[in-house]
Design a protein around this motif. Structure first.
Motif, PDB file in Angstrom:
ATOM      1  N   ARG A 131      59.389   0.576  51.998  1.00 52.56           N
ATOM      2  CA  ARG A 131      60.678   0.214  52.869  1.00 52.56           C
ATOM      3  C   ARG A 131      60.263  -1.358  53.203  1.00 52.56           C
ATOM      4  N   CYS A 135      61.493  -4.913  52.049  1.00 57.55           N
ATOM      5  CA  CYS A 135      62.600  -5.935  52.904  1.00 57.55           C
ATOM      6  C   CYS A 135      61.629  -7.162  52.647  1.00 57.55           C
ATOM      7  N   ASP A 138      69.613  -9.187  57.845  1.00 56.50           N
ATOM      8  CA  ASP A 138      69.364  -7.797  57.639  1.00 56.50           C
ATOM      9  C   ASP A 138      70.333  -7.187  57.152  1.00 56.50           C
ATOM     10  N   ILE A 181      70.734  -7.581  53.544  1.00 54.74           N
ATOM     11  CA  ILE A 181      69.392  -6.961  52.738  1.00 54.74           C
ATOM     12  C   ILE A 181      69.612  -5.358  52.695  1.00 54.74           C
ATOM     13  N   ASN A 182      70.150  -4.859  53.910  1.00 56.94           N
ATOM     14  CA  ASN A 182      70.657  -3.470  53.789  1.00 56.94           C
ATOM     15  C   ASN A 182      71.286  -3.242  52.606  1.00 56.94           C
ATOM     16  N   LEU A 186      69.600  -3.502  49.311  1.00 57.47           N
ATOM     17  CA  LEU A 186      68.800  -2.721  48.863  1.00 57.47           C
ATOM     18  C   LEU A 186      69.229  -1.042  48.911  1.00 57.47           C
ATOM     19  N   SER A 199      67.547   0.926  58.329  1.00 57.10           N
ATOM     20  CA  SER A 199      67.707  -0.437  58.151  1.00 57.10           C
ATOM     21  C   SER A 199      66.618  -1.196  58.324  1.00 57.10           C
ATOM     22  N   SER A 200      66.737  -2.265  57.506  1.00 54.51           N
ATOM     23  CA  SER A 200      65.620  -3.363  57.371  1.00 54.51           C
ATOM     24  C   SER A 200      65.352  -3.941  58.724  1.00 54.51           C
ATOM     25  N   PHE A 208      61.914  -5.478  60.401  1.00 57.01           N
ATOM     26  CA  PHE A 208      61.670  -6.694  60.654  1.00 57.01           C
ATOM     27  C   PHE A 208      61.367  -6.767  62.370  1.00 57.01           C
TER      28      PHE A 208
END
Length: 613
Positions: free
Chosen positions: A382, A386, A399, A402-403, A406, A413-414, A418
């Motif tokens: 993951r 990310c 984020d 990106i979620n 992906l 969650s990203s 992060f």
């Protein structure tokens, strides 16, 4: 104080004067001490002193400050009258800031004098039943956070030296992960008690007994808190700091750290904590690097005096080159200047340094290795995805975007990634995630530099995967009349509140996918899955894709995409290539009309129809 700082109004016209540097530095320190005294005088025991008289101890302190400022004014006048030499630039900044403090101090003193006079008028006593102001939460903790090498420890060290010289330093702890004594679990052995008991007995009780004898706050410095021991004992210490230190008004606590998840989670909602990021991308940070390098070059010239480097060596152009290489990282600038100081020939060494550029591979590796989860395959995969979205993304994306790209849910969650990558990424929840320096992206995507590491990002692998993610979003979310427009016969620019419609109906991940899906595959090998996704978009969703590009004002992107994808398609699917060529002709022929009223062209409908295409 106002008399002492009266020289600042002419300071810009003064030449550099070496003699007054020490004097102005001493004045600045006394100003800070005096400001702290005044603040404590007016806040800590203000009510009591308005009613009563100034104590003999306070009067003596005030007289001491008066005598000190008079002495420094005389010294300053004498120095200014002697001759001109070097370096007053740093002092100018201090003096200009301190002039404001001096004026505020004078105003405070005048208010105190007026209150002392009003006391003799026997004013009516305050009605105790009246409501007062709402209590304000004290803010006595300052959290400075940022990435590795940004200069947090340097700042902490400077503050340590300043307040130690003013006799206001209570304690300074500089944590390192390699030092066993940095672990909070070692603290109880000092007095064989829990951390909470130590806090009560060694801080709360002594400070309460001594509060009437303390003028000015006591400064506590906790540097690199993220390196303070193992997770569990550190959690207890962080919890104690956030919940109990706010109850100690005599203390001022400076904390520096990476924005690690466990620290950020506890500090985030605490009103007693002032939270400040050390953003190395800001202009002020670059100016600080420039000032630092200019100062250090003076030392380099002194050390290598035999080379006769000249007073302006190495020149503005090479200083600019060093600033670009440092990219806001004080650790890079510090290492570079030490390298020059130790070099045999500083000029040759500087040229070599500028050619080599910003070699931060080792620093990046150390920062990434500090994340303890790479052996967890689920986390590593993951995190890699990310990072790929951040590094290979065509524009900075958040984020949440990106979620969606992906397919990550809340649990995965990203943001979780992060938070752990805070030492190498600039990011805040809901905001765009950014790499701090181009060399970090180069490092992550270079097989020779980190190909064997779990954080290696292979563009040939991740480019098509991101393209498939974009095409999946388009397949699922592109639809007829995306913005729910009521009339298809008016141009886009005539649509009322079009910006609000875009914000409501075209989320960031859909906008990104529409604009950049092709960018991720044009330099990569196409497989059957990619080709099938492109065919689905072109044959089934083409009008809807054009509509969204038109609404976003990005039809030019669409034409370029069709041309580039068409060239590649010629080698794999002639029918698709011919379709794309016809689509380009159509778009070019009707481009002006597209910009104004794409839906009407694609699907002419009666005025009463509420749809568009």
């Amino acid at each position: 104080m106002v008399d002492v700082y009266s020289f600042t109004k002419d300071v810009k016209s003064l030449p550099s004067i070496e003699r007054i540097e020490d004097i102005v530095s001493a004045i600045a320190k006394e100003t800070a001490r005096c400001a702290l005294f005044i603040r404590e005088y007016t806040a800590h025991v203000f009510a009591a002193r308005v009613v009563g008289q100034i104590t003999s101890e306070d009067a003596q302190t005030i007289q001491e400050f008066t005598d000190i400022f008079e002495k420094y004014k005389q010294s300053l006048d004498w120095a200014l009258g002697v001759h001109v030499a070097v370096v007053v630039d740093d002092a100018r900044h201090i003096a200009q800031l301190s002039l404001k403090v001096a004026k505020d101090t004078q105003a405070t003193a005048q208010r105190l004098e007026q209150l002392e006079m009003l006391k003799n008028l026997n004013p009516v006593k305050l009605n105790s039943n009246r409501d007062g102001c709402l209590p304000a939460d004290p803010q006595n903790i300052f959290w400075l956070y940022g990435v590795t090498g940004a200069g947090k420890s340097t700042i902490a060290t400077s503050i340590y030296q300043t307040f130690d010289a003013m006799s206001l330093l209570g304690a300074a702890l500089f944590f390192t992960c390699s030092n066993q004594e940095s672990s909070p679990s070692s603290y109880p052995h000092v007095v064989d008690a829990s951390i909470k008991d130590q806090f009560q007995r060694l801080l709360v009780e002594p400070l309460d007994r001594a509060k009437d004898h303390i003028h000015g706050p006591i400064v506590i410095i906790l540097d690199a808190l993220d390196e303070c021991g193992d997770p569990e004992p550190r959690r207890r210490l962080i919890s104690l700091i956030s919940s109990r230190f706010a109850t100690l008004p005599l203390l001022r606590i400076l904390i520096t750290s990476h924005p690690d998840l466990d620290i950020a989670a506890v500090f985030r909602d605490q009103s007693s904590i002032v939270k400040t990021p050390l953003d190395i991308t800001k202009l002020l940070s670059l100016e600080d690097i420039c000032l630092y390098l200019d100062t250090e070059m003076v030392h380099v010239r002194k050390i290598h005096f035999s080379w006769d480097l000249g007073p302006t060596w190495p020149g503005d152009a090479k200083i600019t080159g060093l600033i670009e290489c440092a990219a806001g990282l004080f650790i890079w600038a510090s290492t570079a200047t030490k390298y020059l100081q130790d070099a045999h020939d500083p000029s040759d060494a500087l040229d070599h340094l500028l050619k080599k550029g910003s070699d931060l591979d080792a620093l990046y590796a150390v920062a990434l290795q500090s994340i303890k989860f790479w052996e967890d395959r689920t986390f590593a995969e993951r995190a890699q995805a990310c990072l790929a979205a951040v590094v290979l993304g065509k524009v900075p994306i958040s984020d949440t975007t990106i979620n969606a790209l992906l397919g990550l849910d809340v649990k995965h969650s990203s943001a979780h990634v992060f938070f752990k990558l805070g030492c190498v990424l600039q990011w805040a929840p809901g905001k765009s995630a950014r790499i701090l320096h181009a060399s970090f992206g180069d490092y992550l995507t270079d097989h020779k530099r980190c190909g064997q590491q779990p954080w290696f990002i292979d563009p040939a692998l991740w480019g098509p995967q991101l393209a498939r993610s974009c095409l999946r979003v388009l397949k699922m979310e592109l639809c007829f009349n995306i913005c729910r427009l009521k009339d298809s016969h008016i141009s886009n620019i005539a649509v009322p509140d079009l910006a609000d419609c875009i914000a409501t109906y075209i989320p960031a991940h859909l906008s990104y996918s529409s604009c950049f899906w092709a960018d991720h595959i044009l330099s990569a090998e196409w497989d059957e899955a990619i080709l099938a996704d492109i065919e689905n978009l072109m044959y089934n969703k083409f009008p809807f894709w054009l509509e969204i590009l038109s609404i976003l004002g990005n039809l030019g992107i669409g034409i370029n995409v069709l041309r580039c994808v068409g060239e590649v398609a010629k080698q794999q699917n002639i029918a698709l290539a011919e379709f794309l060529a016809d689509a380009i002709k159509f778009m070019v022929a009707f481009a002006p009309a597209f910009i104004h009223s794409l839906p009407h062209l694609l699907n002419p409908v009666p005025e009463t129809n509420t749809g568009t295409n």
